[in-house]
Design an enzyme around this catalytic site. Structure first.
Site, short mmCIF file in Angstrom:
data_model
loop_
_atom_site.label_atom_id
_atom_site.label_comp_id
_atom_site.label_asym_id
_atom_site.label_seq_id
_atom_site.Cartn_x
_atom_site.Cartn_y
_atom_site.Cartn_z
N ASN A 10 -2.96 -14.83 12.09
CA ASN A 10 -2.53 -15.94 12.96
C ASN A 10 -3.41 -16.06 14.19
OD1 ASN A 10 -0.47 -16.37 11.18
ND2 ASN A 10 1.13 -15.46 12.45
N ASP B 44 -9.40 -9.40 9.32
CA ASP B 44 -8.88 -8.06 8.99
C ASP B 44 -9.85 -6.92 9.24
OD1 ASP B 44 -6.68 -6.51 7.97
OD2 ASP B 44 -7.76 -6.26 6.08
N GLY C 54 -0.09 -20.18 19.17
CA GLY C 54 -1.12 -20.89 19.94
C GLY C 54 -1.12 -20.49 21.41
N TYR D 194 -1.22 -3.61 -6.99
CA TYR D 194 -1.04 -4.30 -5.71
C TYR D 194 -2.38 -4.37 -4.97
CZ TYR D 194 -0.28 -5.26 -0.88
OH TYR D 194 -0.40 -5.82 0.37
N LYS E 268 -9.61 -2.24 1.81
CA LYS E 268 -9.24 -1.08 2.62
C LYS E 268 -10.03 0.15 2.21
CE LYS E 268 -6.06 -3.44 4.67
NZ LYS E 268 -6.32 -3.90 6.05
N SER F 244 -1.15 -3.58 10.40
CA SER F 244 -0.89 -4.55 9.33
C SER F 244 0.34 -5.41 9.66
CB SER F 244 -0.63 -3.81 8.02
OG SER F 244 -1.66 -2.88 7.80
N ARG G 1 0.85 -1.19 0.00
CA ARG G 1 0.00 0.00 0.00
C ARG G 1 0.89 1.25 0.00
NH1 ARG G 1 -1.72 0.74 4.35
NH2 ARG G 1 -1.16 -1.10 5.56
N CYS H 173 0.88 -7.69 11.89
CA CYS H 173 1.21 -7.92 13.30
C CYS H 173 0.53 -9.18 13.82
CB CYS H 173 0.79 -6.73 14.15
SG CYS H 173 1.88 -5.32 13.99
N GLY H 174 0.06 -10.03 12.91
CA GLY H 174 -0.44 -11.33 13.34
C GLY H 174 -1.94 -11.45 13.53
N LYS H 175 -2.73 -10.60 12.86
CA LYS H 175 -4.19 -10.74 13.01
C LYS H 175 -4.66 -12.08 12.44
CE LYS H 175 -6.03 -6.91 11.28
NZ LYS H 175 -4.79 -6.23 10.87
N HIS I 180 -10.41 -1.98 11.78
CA HIS I 180 -9.34 -2.85 11.27
C HIS I 180 -9.12 -3.96 12.30
CE1 HIS I 180 -4.92 -2.99 9.60
NE2 HIS I 180 -5.69 -3.86 9.00
N ASN J 119 6.18 -8.70 1.80
CA ASN J 119 4.74 -8.46 1.80
C ASN J 119 4.05 -9.30 0.72
OD1 ASN J 119 2.35 -7.17 2.74
ND2 ASN J 119 2.43 -5.71 1.04
N ARG K 56 3.31 -4.02 17.87
CA ARG K 56 4.67 -4.50 18.12
C ARG K 56 5.39 -3.48 18.96
NH1 ARG K 56 6.84 -8.17 14.14
NH2 ARG K 56 5.08 -8.68 12.80
N ARG L 210 1.72 -12.28 -0.69
CA ARG L 210 0.37 -12.53 -0.17
C ARG L 210 -0.25 -13.79 -0.72
NH1 ARG L 210 -1.94 -8.47 3.46
NH2 ARG L 210 -0.33 -6.90 3.58
C1 OXD Z 1 -3.04 -4.54 5.42
C2 OXD Z 1 -3.75 -5.70 4.85
O1 OXD Z 1 -2.13 -4.01 4.78
O2 OXD Z 1 -4.63 -6.23 5.54
O3 OXD Z 1 -3.42 -4.13 6.53
O4 OXD Z 1 -3.48 -6.08 3.70
MN MN Z 2 -5.12 -5.15 7.30
#
Ligand code: OXD
Ligand code: MN
Length: 588
Positions: A254, A277, A498, A197, A206, A248, A71, A250-252, A226, A369, A402, A371
């Protein structure tokens, strides 16, 4: 053939076609035969490569231009009539000026190309909470991604009204100097040019579901956030839901698909993924906050996804998935990325399209990045409530980011107002999801800094107003987590993945008043003994360290917050200024 007779839709398409001058216009009905046809066309031109259909059925590989991999926040604009409505954290230009500028860039941009018309829904079609849009694009890659990420086709065209969100995307020359991702919230319009992208061109994500939707939510009394949404099932079989906002990468994804540690699994704990997301949140019939995921797929970061970090995501990508900017393993025509396993292919092509040998090459094979775009229905732990048009009731909201030192593993807000303050001061080290330096600490309120479609201070006020409308009794409890504290050598201390369930368990107990919390200057915290460490080789002392609040660091933090708030001047809600003063006093 057009899928609708709606004049507002047809007139707008005519106008956009007159400007961009495509050779032909094709409506996307979302049928399998049309998708197959488009895949074949894209493979013929090299836009997509078909992967091993035995190992990865219906999976494809795509590479973006090397200059177009994330982005672009510095080229993303909110063009409302008054600059002050966009606020100091958004780029702004006068709408008429911007329309004129874009008109030049779009003029004839689709000559010799096809304009695809994608009617799509954010949310289950026909649900009172769904919102509809049309994206016009000259990219098959965009069409195929939108068919995964949203609900597309005739069913949407049948219900679309005059207030649909208009989105125009043209790849043009993928010229970074003329790349613009522009939102006109007052016109329900998004215009994206010179990029291919995902985050810049899949306009439902977004651009619509966060930037335009946050503006609509402010006007209409709901929220676009978000946030991942997950259901935590306890051994009694009860499922409790939370929304979690992390910046973005940071493990959402996961966390949303977490697999409980063995000791938890045996007892019957389970995590259900509702979304990874975006959450649209409304007041439900029972007066509580309910969240739904407007998307229909996952656009996840590939590197670091593996059998340990996120087996559910890995399985989700085993069919019907588009991979972007990962390594192409030529030996078996599959894909690879850093952190997938310890076995990089030797006969491969990197994300730039160059020959690559994972054993000898000094450079990374996949872009950080890179995907996967995968259908939600593939996910082994997709929630049975995923398609529930009402969404799920939220018992907790979790903020996080983080932070190497300052933020402890977990703490809880005193109440909603304090929680909104906690969200407003969120900070995180930057990642590869956006262009720019990586690893720099920046304030990212509610993880919405790049996604809020209006003035950030008005957005904070909106959070406070939603809280007032619902009332403390029925509101979710608010928490902050940090999985990323590091030791002196820079290694992460908490195992994460986990094991984060151990923290979620405490969060849910607090949300239901089933355990007490210890008062600290920043909020309530667990004692180290309140976090279940069964089956984990982790000492209580280390956990105590992770929960520790360093008053000196926090005093520094307060200075940083003052500076940050100054950006917004008089607009910062008084309630948040009071929270900051109170924090300062508690720190002494
Ligand atoms: C982001 C995404 O960049 O979810 O936050 O792709
Ligand atoms: Mn996102």
């Amino acid at each position: 053939m057009a899928l609708t007779t709606n004049r507002a839709v047809l007139d707008w398409i005519d106008e956009m076609a007159a400007m961009t001058q495509p050779d032909q216009i094709v409506w996307i009905d979302g049928t399998q035969s049309q998708i197959d046809d488009l895949r074949a066309q894209a493979c013929a031109t090299g836009e997509l490569e078909q992967l091993n259909q035995e190992l990865l059925p219906d999976c494809y590989l795509h590479r973006t231009a090397v200059n177009d991999v994330a982005r672009v926040e510095d080229r993303t604009f909110i063009c409302c009539r008054k600059q002050e409505d966009a606020g100091p954290t958004n780029n702004w230009m006068d709408p008429q000026e911007m329309y004129a500028k874009l008109k030049q860039l779009y003029a004839g941009a689709m000559k010799g190309r096809t304009m695809y018309v994608i009617p799509y829904s954010m949310g289950v079609v026909g649900s009172p909470f769904a919102k509809y849009g049309i994206e016009l694009t000259d990219s098959i890659y965009v069409v195929l991604n939108m068919c995964i990420m949203t609900r597309v086709g005739q069913a949407v065209a049948d219900v679309i009204g005059d207030d649909f969100v208009k989105g125009l995307h043209a790849k043009a020359d993928i010229d970074p100097e003329n790349r613009y991702i522009v939102h006109f919230p007052e016109d329900n319009t998004i215009m994206s040019v010179n990029s291919g992208y995902g985050g810049n061109v899949l306009l439902g994500k977004k651009c619509f579901a966060l930037r335009i939707a946050s503006y609509l939510g402010h006007n209409q009394g709901w929220m676009a956030e978000h946030m991942l949404i997950l259901g935590l099932q306890n051994p009694q079989g009860e499922v409790r839901y939370l929304g979690a906002a992390f910046p973005s990468a940071c493990g959402k994804t996961n966390l949303a698909m977490l697999i409980p540690p063995a000791a938890y699994k045996e007892k019957g704990w389970k995590v259900w993924c509702v979304g990874d997301d975006i959450a649209w949140i409304r007041v439900g019939e029972d007066g509580r906050l309910w969240a739904m995921n407007p998307e229909n797929g996952f656009f996840g970061v590939a590197p670091g996804t593996n059998e340990k970090s996120n087996p559910n995501a890995l399985h989700t990508t085993e069919k019907g998935t588009i991979f972007t900017n990962v390594v192409h393993n030529l030996d078996n025509n599959t894909v690879w990325w850093e952190g997938l396993d310890k076995n990089p292919p030797e006969n491969a092509v990197d994300w730039k399209g160059n020959p690559w040998n994972g054993k000898t090459s000094a450079e990374k094979g996949a872009h950080p990045n890179s995907r996967f775009t995968a259908p939600a229905k593939n996910c082994p732990c997709i929630s049975p409530e995923f398609e529930n048009p009402k969404g799920v009731p939220l018992s907790a909201i979790v903020f996080g980011g983080r932070r190497a030192k300052t933020a402890p593993l977990v703490y809880q807000a005193h109440n909603w107002q304090h929680g909104v303050f906690m969200g407003s001061i969120m900070a995180s080290e930057t990642t590869a999801a956006a262009a720019g330096a990586v690893g720099v600490v920046r304030r990212d309120p509610m993880a919405m800094l790049p996604f809020c479609g209006y003035h950030m201070a008005d957005y904070w006020q909106h959070w406070l107003d939603m809280g007032k409308a619902v009332g403390e009794e029925k509101l979710p409890k608010i928490f902050n987590v940090n999985w990323f504290r590091t030791d002196e050598e820079g290694n992460f201390i908490w195992p994460g993945f986990g094991d984060n369930l151990r923290v979620l368990e405490w969060i849910m107990k607090r949300a239901f008043d089933e355990t007490d919390g210890v008062e600290t200057p920043i909020g309530y915290q667990p004692r180290a003994t309140d976090i279940n460490l069964e089956g984990l080789d982790f000492s209580l002392e280390t956990l105590e360290g992770l929960l520790g609040v360093d008053v000196d660091l926090w005093k520094e933090e307060v200075k940083g917050i003052h500076e940050f708030y100054q950006k917004f001047g008089e607009k910062v809600p008084q309630a948040l200024v009071e929270e900051l003063d109170a924090l300062e006093q508690r720190l002494g």
